[in-house]
Design a protein around this motif. Structure first.
Motif: not given
Length: 155
Positions: A81, A84-85, A88, A91-92, A125-126, A129-131
């Protein structure tokens, strides 16, 4: 599998083929990065083609990581986490971006419990986060592979 198998046109191909993606991970995660412990994020465009790589050194506690049943100094989901925090939100900003994630680690070619924990944590986590996650790979010094997802990761 080896980065030497990559065709000169590999960047024009979608990284949805696990064999191609594994070769790209082999190219992007150097032996030195595997020895010191890194988390590599391969950014892909909406058509799943490679666009960029971000490599994050894992904290020094990484060398003390162990599967949940072991005596880890830090928990795998917490480390995953934390690396990746910062990725993310970026990426959005580019809708349709997909990721391939790779844990570069020292040790044996396969460490089933630890590798599965990382794959599960990254998948959760992905998803949260809707990734889009195209794949999670382990880059050990002598092997690149996808750990089998645990039932919780596949849910």
């Amino acid at each position: 599998m080896s980065f030497q198998n990559l065709a000169p046109t590999w960047t024009t191909q979608p990284l949805t083929d696990p064999a191609l993606a594994a070769d790209v991970v082999d190219l992007m995660v150097s032996l030195g990065e595997r020895q010191r412990g890194t988390f590599t994020v391969l950014l892909c465009d909406p058509d799943d083609r490679y666009r960029a790589t971000i490599t994050i050194d894992l904290p020094s506690e990484f060398e003390h990581l162990a599967p949940a049943g072991g005596t880890a100094a830090v928990r795998t989901p917490d480390v995953c986490s934390s690396v990746l925090s910062p990725i993310i939100p970026a990426v959005h900003t580019a809708p349709g971006t997909a990721l391939i994630l790779a844990l570069g680690r020292p040790g044996p070619p396969s460490w089933p419990d630890l590798d599965a924990e990382w794959a599960e944590a990254a998948t959760h986590l992905c998803r949260a986060a809707n990734v889009r996650l195209l794949g999670f790979y382990i880059a050990a010094p002598t092997r690149i592979y996808q750990p089998l997802p645990t039932p919780a990761a596949a849910a």
